[in-house]
Design a protein around this motif. Structure first.
Motif, PDB file in Angstrom:
ATOM      1  N   GLN A  30      20.306  44.091  34.679  1.00 48.60           N
ATOM      2  CA  GLN A  30      21.677  43.662  34.941  1.00 48.60           C
ATOM      3  C   GLN A  30      22.712  44.432  34.114  1.00 48.60           C
ATOM      4  O   GLN A  30      23.909  44.200  34.241  1.00 48.60           O
ATOM      5  CB  GLN A  30      21.794  42.168  34.639  1.00 48.60           C
ATOM      6  CG  GLN A  30      20.826  41.309  35.446  1.00 48.60           C
ATOM      7  CD  GLN A  30      20.801  39.872  34.962  1.00 48.60           C
ATOM      8  OE1 GLN A  30      21.836  39.307  34.604  1.00 48.60           O
ATOM      9  NE2 GLN A  30      19.632  39.275  34.935  1.00 48.60           N
ATOM     10  N   LYS A  31      22.249  45.340  33.252  1.00 46.71           N
ATOM     11  CA  LYS A  31      23.146  46.068  32.363  1.00 46.71           C
ATOM     12  C   LYS A  31      23.436  47.471  32.900  1.00 46.71           C
ATOM     13  O   LYS A  31      22.521  48.200  33.289  1.00 46.71           O
ATOM     14  CB  LYS A  31      22.532  46.164  30.956  1.00 46.71           C
ATOM     15  CG  LYS A  31      22.133  44.818  30.372  1.00 46.71           C
ATOM     16  CD  LYS A  31      23.311  43.875  30.281  1.00 46.71           C
ATOM     17  CE  LYS A  31      22.871  42.477  29.872  1.00 46.71           C
ATOM     18  NZ  LYS A  31      23.996  41.515  29.845  1.00 46.71           N
ATOM     19  N   ASP A  52      21.260  44.522  21.361  1.00 47.98           N
ATOM     20  CA  ASP A  52      21.606  43.707  22.530  1.00 47.98           C
ATOM     21  C   ASP A  52      20.514  42.698  22.877  1.00 47.98           C
ATOM     22  O   ASP A  52      20.799  41.624  23.418  1.00 47.98           O
ATOM     23  CB  ASP A  52      21.830  44.615  23.747  1.00 47.98           C
ATOM     24  CG  ASP A  52      22.972  45.586  23.525  1.00 47.98           C
ATOM     25  OD1 ASP A  52      24.137  45.150  23.579  1.00 47.98           O
ATOM     26  OD2 ASP A  52      22.699  46.778  23.275  1.00 47.98           O
ATOM     27  N   LEU A  53      19.279  43.042  22.551  1.00 46.18           N
ATOM     28  CA  LEU A  53      18.159  42.192  22.953  1.00 46.18           C
ATOM     29  C   LEU A  53      17.087  42.193  21.867  1.00 46.18           C
ATOM     30  O   LEU A  53      16.661  43.256  21.413  1.00 46.18           O
ATOM     31  CB  LEU A  53      17.563  42.698  24.275  1.00 46.18           C
ATOM     32  CG  LEU A  53      16.358  41.949  24.844  1.00 46.18           C
ATOM     33  CD1 LEU A  53      16.695  40.492  25.137  1.00 46.18           C
ATOM     34  CD2 LEU A  53      15.864  42.651  26.121  1.00 46.18           C
ATOM     35  N   ARG A  65      14.388  31.032  24.905  1.00 47.46           N
ATOM     36  CA  ARG A  65      15.367  31.992  25.421  1.00 47.46           C
ATOM     37  C   ARG A  65      16.740  31.626  24.920  1.00 47.46           C
ATOM     38  O   ARG A  65      17.169  30.480  24.991  1.00 47.46           O
ATOM     39  CB  ARG A  65      15.385  31.973  26.951  1.00 47.46           C
ATOM     40  CG  ARG A  65      16.371  32.969  27.558  1.00 47.46           C
ATOM     41  CD  ARG A  65      16.631  32.667  29.031  1.00 47.46           C
ATOM     42  NE  ARG A  65      17.340  31.403  29.210  1.00 47.46           N
ATOM     43  CZ  ARG A  65      18.664  31.261  29.100  1.00 47.46           C
ATOM     44  NH1 ARG A  65      19.426  32.298  28.784  1.00 47.46           N
ATOM     45  NH2 ARG A  65      19.232  30.085  29.290  1.00 47.46           N
ATOM     46  N   CYS A  92      21.181  49.878  26.467  1.00 44.10           N
ATOM     47  CA  CYS A  92      21.170  48.799  25.479  1.00 44.10           C
ATOM     48  C   CYS A  92      20.253  49.162  24.314  1.00 44.10           C
ATOM     49  O   CYS A  92      19.348  49.988  24.432  1.00 44.10           O
ATOM     50  CB  CYS A  92      20.667  47.505  26.118  1.00 44.10           C
ATOM     51  SG  CYS A  92      21.761  46.809  27.359  1.00 44.10           S
ATOM     52  N   PHE A 117      10.789  39.363  31.105  1.00 44.19           N
ATOM     53  CA  PHE A 117      12.136  38.883  30.787  1.00 44.19           C
ATOM     54  C   PHE A 117      13.041  40.052  30.425  1.00 44.19           C
ATOM     55  O   PHE A 117      14.181  40.146  30.905  1.00 44.19           O
ATOM     56  CB  PHE A 117      12.093  37.882  29.630  1.00 44.19           C
ATOM     57  CG  PHE A 117      13.458  37.423  29.192  1.00 44.19           C
ATOM     58  CD1 PHE A 117      14.038  36.297  29.761  1.00 44.19           C
ATOM     59  CD2 PHE A 117      14.177  38.117  28.229  1.00 44.19           C
ATOM     60  CE1 PHE A 117      15.305  35.879  29.369  1.00 44.19           C
ATOM     61  CE2 PHE A 117      15.446  37.715  27.832  1.00 44.19           C
ATOM     62  CZ  PHE A 117      16.006  36.585  28.409  1.00 44.19           C
ATOM     63  N   ALA A 118      12.545  40.927  29.566  1.00 47.79           N
ATOM     64  CA  ALA A 118      13.345  42.072  29.129  1.00 47.79           C
ATOM     65  C   ALA A 118      13.746  42.954  30.308  1.00 47.79           C
ATOM     66  O   ALA A 118      14.906  43.385  30.419  1.00 47.79           O
ATOM     67  CB  ALA A 118      12.565  42.886  28.102  1.00 47.79           C
ATOM     68  N   GLN A 135      20.791  33.050  25.084  1.00 47.63           N
ATOM     69  CA  GLN A 135      21.772  33.971  25.666  1.00 47.63           C
ATOM     70  C   GLN A 135      23.123  33.697  25.035  1.00 47.63           C
ATOM     71  O   GLN A 135      23.672  32.607  25.171  1.00 47.63           O
ATOM     72  CB  GLN A 135      21.856  33.797  27.183  1.00 47.63           C
ATOM     73  CG  GLN A 135      22.905  34.674  27.851  1.00 47.63           C
ATOM     74  CD  GLN A 135      22.621  36.161  27.696  1.00 47.63           C
ATOM     75  OE1 GLN A 135      21.559  36.640  28.079  1.00 47.63           O
ATOM     76  NE2 GLN A 135      23.566  36.888  27.103  1.00 47.63           N
ATOM     77  N   GLU A 187      14.037  42.160  33.486  1.00 46.98           N
ATOM     78  CA  GLU A 187      15.012  41.481  34.339  1.00 46.98           C
ATOM     79  C   GLU A 187      16.386  41.469  33.677  1.00 46.98           C
ATOM     80  O   GLU A 187      17.413  41.663  34.330  1.00 46.98           O
ATOM     81  CB  GLU A 187      14.542  40.051  34.625  1.00 46.98           C
ATOM     82  CG  GLU A 187      15.377  39.313  35.659  1.00 46.98           C
ATOM     83  CD  GLU A 187      15.365  39.966  37.028  1.00 46.98           C
ATOM     84  OE1 GLU A 187      16.395  39.884  37.741  1.00 46.98           O
ATOM     85  OE2 GLU A 187      14.337  40.584  37.392  1.00 46.98           O
ATOM     86  N   TRP A 188      16.414  41.226  32.372  1.00 47.03           N
ATOM     87  CA  TRP A 188      17.680  41.172  31.632  1.00 47.03           C
ATOM     88  C   TRP A 188      18.343  42.558  31.606  1.00 47.03           C
ATOM     89  O   TRP A 188      19.542  42.695  31.844  1.00 47.03           O
ATOM     90  CB  TRP A 188      17.409  40.671  30.217  1.00 47.03           C
ATOM     91  CG  TRP A 188      18.631  40.265  29.455  1.00 47.03           C
ATOM     92  CD1 TRP A 188      19.240  39.045  29.436  1.00 47.03           C
ATOM     93  CD2 TRP A 188      19.396  41.103  28.557  1.00 47.03           C
ATOM     94  NE1 TRP A 188      20.325  39.061  28.599  1.00 47.03           N
ATOM     95  CE2 TRP A 188      20.459  40.314  28.055  1.00 47.03           C
ATOM     96  CE3 TRP A 188      19.299  42.428  28.147  1.00 47.03           C
ATOM     97  CZ2 TRP A 188      21.400  40.799  27.147  1.00 47.03           C
ATOM     98  CZ3 TRP A 188      20.230  42.918  27.252  1.00 47.03           C
ATOM     99  CH2 TRP A 188      21.263  42.112  26.765  1.00 47.03           C
ATOM    100  N   ALA A 224      20.853  38.725  23.752  1.00 46.34           N
ATOM    101  CA  ALA A 224      19.874  37.688  24.044  1.00 46.34           C
ATOM    102  C   ALA A 224      18.666  37.796  23.122  1.00 46.34           C
ATOM    103  O   ALA A 224      18.399  38.848  22.535  1.00 46.34           O
ATOM    104  CB  ALA A 224      19.425  37.754  25.499  1.00 46.34           C
TER     105      ALA A 224
END
Length: 281
Positions: free
Chosen positions: A114-115, A185-186, A277, A119, A107-108, A279, A110-111, A237
């Motif tokens: 997109q940045k 950020d995460l 999850r 982060c 998950f991390a 967001q 993939e997230w 997220a």
């Protein structure tokens, strides 16, 4: 005259011994422990099956089998556990990393993909450091990776793993995310989530501090979600691992603390409600 015991004979003996123990995979456990006793790879072990076994190796093997019969996890006996393609040092100060936890890494990645800008990421309750280190390695340390734990012994294991694998991670001794001075950020979290009544022989040798979280098993995740609004940047997220029975608790706590966020329960490969999850906007 009695023929000498072969490696194959010893492997069969180990499998029989473990079949009557807590092991859920006696054949595999017997093989792993025999490789450990012989100092052999899997290929070398199978090549050696017809060969006589040295008495000292047989003695060493039976000692390892005794530990497994006593319920000690294979990872604690060998001192190693593979996670996300990397070999991690583990001992009784840290939880043995589970395959289902690899989803947090996926998950991390993939997230973060997109940045466009670096982060700030935090792995809360890092234990052996498996999650944080895997993310750092897979992203070539392009992001600021933080990892915390209340256990100094666990942090020592995590730091050793980071050094051995060449990962850049900042480790902090602290509770949940109270210690964060700047927002992130995460948030990644595989915190203790068991109730005391869920204790069983298969986990008795793992550290209680890494397993149990209050009467409902959700106390630590609940506190984390209460702190999240003040520690998470806009657009940030959260992904956390849960006991599938905590689905409703997780949704309620997330909606109470982050009412404007996108909130979803995700299933693991077995179809169990395993991850929360969140967001934010």
């Amino acid at each position: 005259m009695r023929s000498a015991m072969t490696v194959s004979d010893l492997l069969r003996e180990g499998t029989r011994t473990l079949r009557e123990s807590v092991s859920e995979s006696p054949g595999l456990d017997a093989e792993i422990l025999l490789r450990e006793a012989l100092g052999a790879t899997r290929e070398q072990l199978f090549d050696a099956l017809p060969s006589p076994v040295r008495p000292a190796a047989a003695i060493s093997y039976r000692k390892l089998l005794k530990q497994r019969v006593d319920g000690i996890p294979i990872a604690y006996i060998t001192g190693r556990r593979e996670f996300y393609g990397h070999e991690f040092i583990v001992n009784s100060h840290v939880l043995v990393p589970r395959p289902e936890t690899e989803f947090l890494v996926e998950f991390a990645l993939e997230w973060l993909k997109q940045k466009e800008e670096p982060c700030r990421v935090v792995d809360v309750g890092t234990g052996s450091g498996a999650i944080a280190i895997s993310v750092a390695l897979e992203t070539a340390s392009q992001h600021i990776m933080l990892a915390s734990d209340v256990s100094p012994e666990a942090l020592d294991v995590a730091a050793r793993n980071a050094e051995a694998l060449g990962a850049i991670v900042q480790f902090v001794e602290g509770s949940l995310i109270d210690w964060l001075e700047e927002p992130v950020d995460l948030i990644l979290a595989n915190l203790p989530y068991l109730r005391p009544d869920q204790a069983h022989d298969g986990i008795e040798h793992e550290p209680a501090v890494a397993l149990y979280a209050g009467d409902d098993g959700f106390s630590l995740n609940r506190s984390l979600l209460e702190d999240a609004p003040n520690k998470l940047r806009a657009g940030g997220a959260v992904i956390m691992e849960l006991d599938p029975e905590q689905r409703d608790l997780a949704l309620s706590a997330a909606q109470a603390n982050l009412p404007d966020a996108g909130i979803e329960i995700l299933a693991d490969l077995a179809g169990n409600d395993r991850y929360l999850r969140i967001q934010t906007n």
